[in-house]
Design a protein around this motif. Structure first.
Motif, mmCIF file in Angstrom:
data_model
loop_
_atom_site.group_PDB
_atom_site.id
_atom_site.type_symbol
_atom_site.label_atom_id
_atom_site.label_comp_id
_atom_site.label_asym_id
_atom_site.label_seq_id
_atom_site.Cartn_x
_atom_site.Cartn_y
_atom_site.Cartn_z
ATOM 1 N N SER A 82 1.298 -13.499 -13.603
ATOM 2 C CA SER A 82 0.398 -14.047 -14.631
ATOM 3 C C SER A 82 -1.066 -13.936 -14.212
ATOM 4 C CB SER A 82 0.751 -15.500 -14.962
ATOM 5 O OG SER A 82 0.676 -16.273 -13.800
ATOM 6 N N GLU B 82 -5.703 -15.685 -3.588
ATOM 7 C CA GLU B 82 -4.248 -15.763 -3.404
ATOM 8 C C GLU B 82 -3.944 -16.357 -2.030
ATOM 9 O OE1 GLU B 82 -1.182 -15.309 -4.923
ATOM 10 O OE2 GLU B 82 -0.396 -15.741 -2.909
ATOM 11 N N ARG C 222 6.293 -14.795 -7.083
ATOM 12 C CA ARG C 222 7.746 -14.974 -7.082
ATOM 13 C C ARG C 222 8.504 -13.671 -7.328
ATOM 14 N NH1 ARG C 222 7.916 -19.769 -11.130
ATOM 15 N NH2 ARG C 222 5.638 -19.556 -11.174
ATOM 16 N N TRP D 258 16.103 -9.421 -12.229
ATOM 17 C CA TRP D 258 16.482 -8.745 -13.462
ATOM 18 C C TRP D 258 15.282 -8.625 -14.413
ATOM 19 C CZ3 TRP D 258 20.076 -11.780 -10.966
ATOM 20 C CH2 TRP D 258 21.354 -11.265 -10.809
ATOM 21 N N VAL E 81 -6.228 -22.316 -1.925
ATOM 22 C CA VAL E 81 -7.136 -23.218 -2.651
ATOM 23 C C VAL E 81 -6.690 -24.657 -2.409
ATOM 24 C CG1 VAL E 81 -7.913 -23.927 -4.948
ATOM 25 C CG2 VAL E 81 -7.744 -21.490 -4.368
ATOM 26 N N GLU F 150 4.068 -18.608 -15.782
ATOM 27 C CA GLU F 150 5.274 -18.522 -16.621
ATOM 28 C C GLU F 150 5.563 -19.808 -17.368
ATOM 29 O OE1 GLU F 150 8.081 -20.378 -15.906
ATOM 30 O OE2 GLU F 150 7.907 -20.867 -13.789
ATOM 31 N N VAL G 157 9.629 -13.218 -15.896
ATOM 32 C CA VAL G 157 8.507 -12.345 -15.526
ATOM 33 C C VAL G 157 7.706 -11.968 -16.779
ATOM 34 C CG1 VAL G 157 7.903 -10.076 -14.593
ATOM 35 C CG2 VAL G 157 9.685 -11.440 -13.476
HETATM 36 C C1 LIG Z 1 14.782 -16.675 -6.906
HETATM 37 C C2 LIG Z 1 14.120 -16.300 -8.204
HETATM 38 C C3 LIG Z 1 14.805 -15.541 -9.128
HETATM 39 C C4 LIG Z 1 14.191 -15.175 -10.323
HETATM 40 N N1 LIG Z 1 14.840 -14.330 -11.178
HETATM 41 C C5 LIG Z 1 14.200 -13.837 -12.238
HETATM 42 C C6 LIG Z 1 14.768 -12.768 -12.978
HETATM 43 O O1 LIG Z 1 15.822 -12.249 -12.623
HETATM 44 N N2 LIG Z 1 14.094 -12.321 -14.059
HETATM 45 C C7 LIG Z 1 12.898 -12.853 -14.448
HETATM 46 O O2 LIG Z 1 12.318 -12.413 -15.452
HETATM 47 N N3 LIG Z 1 12.323 -13.854 -13.739
HETATM 48 C C8 LIG Z 1 12.934 -14.327 -12.630
HETATM 49 N N4 LIG Z 1 12.333 -15.265 -11.856
HETATM 50 C C9 LIG Z 1 11.091 -15.894 -12.328
HETATM 51 C C10 LIG Z 1 9.848 -15.024 -12.121
HETATM 52 O O3 LIG Z 1 9.824 -14.554 -10.811
HETATM 53 C C11 LIG Z 1 8.629 -15.877 -12.399
HETATM 54 O O4 LIG Z 1 8.725 -16.428 -13.700
HETATM 55 C C12 LIG Z 1 7.304 -15.113 -12.328
HETATM 56 O O5 LIG Z 1 7.286 -14.193 -11.281
HETATM 57 C C13 LIG Z 1 6.193 -16.145 -12.179
HETATM 58 O O6 LIG Z 1 4.936 -15.514 -12.110
HETATM 59 P P1 LIG Z 1 3.619 -16.422 -12.099
HETATM 60 O O7 LIG Z 1 2.475 -15.510 -11.959
HETATM 61 O O8 LIG Z 1 3.646 -17.359 -13.240
HETATM 62 O O9 LIG Z 1 3.748 -17.349 -10.814
HETATM 63 P P2 LIG Z 1 3.787 -16.954 -9.270
HETATM 64 O O10 LIG Z 1 4.510 -15.688 -9.082
HETATM 65 O O11 LIG Z 1 4.303 -18.147 -8.551
HETATM 66 O O12 LIG Z 1 2.256 -16.707 -8.902
HETATM 67 C C14 LIG Z 1 1.400 -17.739 -8.515
HETATM 68 C C15 LIG Z 1 0.671 -17.331 -7.259
HETATM 69 O O13 LIG Z 1 -0.161 -18.432 -6.861
HETATM 70 C C16 LIG Z 1 -0.206 -18.462 -5.455
HETATM 71 N N5 LIG Z 1 -0.620 -19.793 -5.033
HETATM 72 C C17 LIG Z 1 0.090 -20.937 -5.015
HETATM 73 N N6 LIG Z 1 -0.663 -21.954 -4.561
HETATM 74 C C18 LIG Z 1 -1.878 -21.439 -4.288
HETATM 75 C C19 LIG Z 1 -3.093 -22.005 -3.775
HETATM 76 N N7 LIG Z 1 -3.192 -23.284 -3.460
HETATM 77 N N8 LIG Z 1 -4.156 -21.183 -3.602
HETATM 78 C C20 LIG Z 1 -4.082 -19.856 -3.915
HETATM 79 N N9 LIG Z 1 -2.961 -19.285 -4.403
HETATM 80 C C21 LIG Z 1 -1.870 -20.071 -4.586
HETATM 81 C C22 LIG Z 1 1.216 -18.104 -5.032
HETATM 82 O O14 LIG Z 1 1.250 -17.630 -3.712
HETATM 83 C C23 LIG Z 1 1.573 -17.044 -6.073
HETATM 84 O O15 LIG Z 1 1.314 -15.747 -5.578
HETATM 85 C C24 LIG Z 1 12.888 -15.612 -10.627
HETATM 86 C C25 LIG Z 1 12.194 -16.372 -9.690
HETATM 87 C C26 LIG Z 1 12.787 -16.692 -8.490
HETATM 88 C C27 LIG Z 1 12.012 -17.433 -7.442
#
Ligand SMILES: Cc1cc2nc3c(=O)[nH]c(=O)nc-3n(C[C@H](O)[C@H](O)[C@H](O)COP(=O)(O)OP(=O)(O)OC[C@H]3O[C@@H](n4cnc5c(N)ncnc54)[C@H](O)[C@@H]3O)c2cc1C
Length: 640
Positions: A68, A88, A96, A113, A267, A459, A469
């Motif tokens: 995101s 980051e 994730r 997936w 952060v 997400e 994702v």
């Molecule tokens: C085990 C598992 C299985 C999954 N399976 C699926 C699947 O099969 N299919 C699917 O579509 N989705 C799946 N998901 C969900 C999917 O991975 C997430 O919905 C998506 O990747 C989330 O993206 P995001 O950018 O919202 O959050 P994140 O990927 O969590 O990004 C947020 C970022 O913020 C950073 N951060 C956190 N705190 C701080 C801070 N204090 N300062 C600076 N940076 C910080 C983190 O390191 C991270 O890089 C799965 C997730 C997991 C964990």
């Protein structure tokens, strides 16, 4: 609603609007002026922070480089807002979405997936995967006939769910629906089928999960029922990386070297106001920006990793805490040789234990990596938390006992094990969000709502696809577009839907520059007006206090004329309030709540007064005999 609003943020080209990808010179000037102004105010682009480190200045700071955060940054960059900074916490992008090497193979410890493929709409993640030629395999989930029965109940649940009012007022859990159908799983077989249908997707049991928001699931409804397993040496994360390199500089080896991406920056504090924000990291650096976009997981927001200054308003904190961060753990086991069945329809096998969710869903990799001799078992929720806290050898022993009870004593011992720990990791605190019973549109919209110049994405803020994702990707675009509009117009407004469905049916949105006003009809306290947030300079609702009792019929506090007239009519008719008191004398508590007002109104801006007025006018028009009046006013007051 937010999504609909967001889609309409940009004027269409034929309406004299701007093409979405290009901002005109005038807009660049606007940005430049604002930046120069900011710099003048701050005495230049760089200055010493109170902590001593150099304070950089930028337009938008994005916290988190997961899907995101990167998608939001790209949207901003495409729109001409190139002065961004991504902070980051870890030393990589993708969040994730993460692969690692296990038994010499790349395995995905996070998202695996691409869910929702080959439907009427194209899943944007599937499109990216196709462009990149990612190695994917369709997962065949048909197991045995036992699943059919569960699918029948599921289809009935879908029909029932569609009859529920949109506000979510009558939402029930998936378990409640099963109870209504007299189909509560109780035998080990019924429990594993139930687990496979629900926990395996949402990572929480059906008694927790909202029926209305997950059955049917928009991901499969919109994008199709197929799911594709990613098994590629480059990892699922290469989609995020590819997106990032579309706007960040790379070196000749393809490594991102753009200073706008800062890795290893944890952060710890965000100070925000109507003018901008200062972000501090754990290495004592501080960064100044006009806007901040927080993309960390809802699990992180529920923890104390990031301190917000001022503290987030109560309505925001409540909404964040009400949503669930579920835990989903894929455990990998390596064996010297294969002892499980394979072939068509044999990719998955289930363990029917008396203990629900005990090493329940197993998958082999024969299709993806023939001869790899790897099994993956998925656990969720309490089992995930329990297993995260024990050592690998204990987990291996437990898993082996389960396998032996399925395949006999002679199977070989696993030679290696990998147990990812998403819940214990302070930068994630779980795997993905799940929509629990008790959260309706009102809370969900509150999770995403910006406060002054502090915006939220991730997400968990995706209108229809939370947890996935593609949800993260689309949410990033939505949130970036909100900021772009804020930069362009000088403000951004968000409508948070009221809690009650009758209000949804009966309120009518006015063309007025802010606010929603009611049609002249019976008006009950349960019809709380939507909260409008984000007007530049307007306070978050938590700052609003009820003032003197009653509502005046003569156009109180600069309230729009239409509303004022409505009140006059009501006053004449003797409905609602008269001369500053409430007619619903029976309900003394309501009166007390409204009367227990602070004297803050004098110092309030026009917008603040207007907010007070909206809340108060609703209270004034409570129906004396409505038993829910007290409860609803109380709830609303506690919320603000
Ligand atoms: C085990 C598992 C299985 C999954 N399976 C699926 C699947 O099969 N299919 C699917 O579509 N989705 C799946 N998901 C969900 C999917 O991975 C997430 O919905 C998506 O990747 C989330 O993206 P995001 O950018 O919202 O959050 P994140 O990927 O969590 O990004 C947020 C970022 O913020 C950073 N951060 C956190 N705190 C701080 C801070 N204090 N300062 C600076 N940076 C910080 C983190 O390191 C991270 O890089 C799965 C997730 C997991 C964990």
């Amino acid at each position: 609603m937010l999504r609909e609003l967001n889609q309409s943020f940009w004027p269409k080209k034929d309406e004299g609007g701007l093409p979405r990808k290009m901002l005109p010179g005038a807009y660049h000037h606007l940005l430049q002026d604002r930046q120069e102004e900011g710099e003048r105010e701050r005495g230049g682009g760089r200055r010493e922070s109170s902590l001593g480190a150099a304070m950089d200045s930028t337009s938008v700071i994005i916290i988190g480089a997961g899907m995101s955060g990167i998608s939001a940054a790209k949207t901003l960059s495409d729109a001409g807002v190139k002065d961004i900074l991504i902070l980051e916490a870890t030393n990589r992008i993708g969040g994730r979405i993460r692969n690692t090497y296990f038994a010499d193979l790349s395995v995905e410890t996070g998202a695996n997936w691409i869910e929702g493929v080959h439907g009427e709409e194209q899943n944007p993640i599937w499109e990216m995967a196709q462009q990149l030629g990612l190695r994917t395999f369709r997962s065949d989930y048909t197991v045995e006939a036992a699943i059919d029965e569960s699918e029948k109940i599921h289809s009935l649940g879908e029909k029932y769910s569609k009859t529920l009012p949109p506000s979510g007022r009558n939402d029930i859990s998936i378990s409640t629906f099963q109870r209504l159908e007299n189909k509560i799983p109780s035998t080990p077989l019924e429990m594993i089928v139930d687990y496979y249908s629900y926990d395996y997707e949402f990572a929480e049991p059906p008694r927790v999960t909202s029926l209305q928001n997950t059955v049917p699931l928009p991901t499969f409804d919109d994008f199709g029922d197929n799911v594709y397993f990613v098994a590629d040496e480059r990892g699922y994360k290469s989609l995020v990386y590819n997106l990032a390199t579309m706007f960040l500089k790379t070196n000749s080896q393809g490594v991102i070297v753009d200073p706008r991406l800062q890795l290893g920056k944890v952060v710890t504090e965000i100070q925000y106001s109507g003018d901008g924000a200062t972000v501090s990291t754990d290495d004592t650096s501080s960064y100044r920006a006009d806007f901040v976009l927080v993309s960390v997981s809802i699990g992180v927001l529920q923890s104390d990793l990031i301190k917000f200054n001022p503290v987030l308003p109560k309505w925001k904190i409540l909404a964040l805490y009400e949503f669930d961060m579920a835990v989903y753990t894929k455990i990998f086991l390596k064996f010297p040789f294969k002892f499980w069945p394979d072939g068509d329809d044999r990719e998955f096998f289930l363990y029917a234990s008396k203990r629900r969710g005990y090493y329940p869903v197993w998958q082999h990799f024969e299709k993806q990596y023939p001869g790899a001799n790897i099994l993956m078992v998925t656990v969720t929720d309490e089992e995930s938390r329990r297993i995260e806290q024990q050592d690998e050898s204990t987990t291996k022993t437990e898993a082996m006992e389960v396998l032996r009870s399925m395949f006999g004593k002679d199977i070989p011992q696993a030679t290696d094990i990998l147990v990812p720990r998403w819940w214990s990791n302070k930068f994630f605190r779980g795997s993905f969000s799940n929509w629990p019973l008790g959260v309706n549109r009102h809370e969900f919209d509150s999770i995403k709502a910006p406060i002054k110049r502090l915006y939220f994405t991730g997400e968990h803020t995706s209108e229809h696809y939370n947890g996935y994702v593609h949800g993260a990707y689309l949410a990033g675009i939505d949130s970036a577009n909100m900021i772009i509009q804020h930069i362009r117009d000088g403000f951004f407004e968000v409508e948070i839907k009221p809690k009650d469905s009758r209000a949804e049916m009966e309120y009518k949105e006015d063309d007025h520059d802010h606010g929603c006003f009611y049609e002249d009809q019976q008006f009950w306290i349960t019809q709380m007006p939507p909260i409008i947030l984000g007007k530049e300079g307007a306070p978050p609702t938590s700052n609003i206090f009820m003032d003197s009792p009653g509502c005046k019929a003569d156009g109180p506090h600069g309230a729009p004329e239409a509303t004022s007239k409505l009140l006059q009519r009501r006053s004449k008719k003797g409905e609602g309030c008269e001369g500053g008191s409430i007619t619903s004398k029976e309900d003394r508590d309501v009166k007390v709540i409204v009367a227990a007002a602070s004297k803050r109104e004098k110092g309030m801006t026009r917008e603040q007064q207007h907010q007070v007025f909206i809340i108060r006018s609703a209270a004034c028009h409570s129906h004396p005999n409505d038993s829910r009046t007290k409860e609803n006013v109380g709830r609303h007051v506690s919320m603000i």
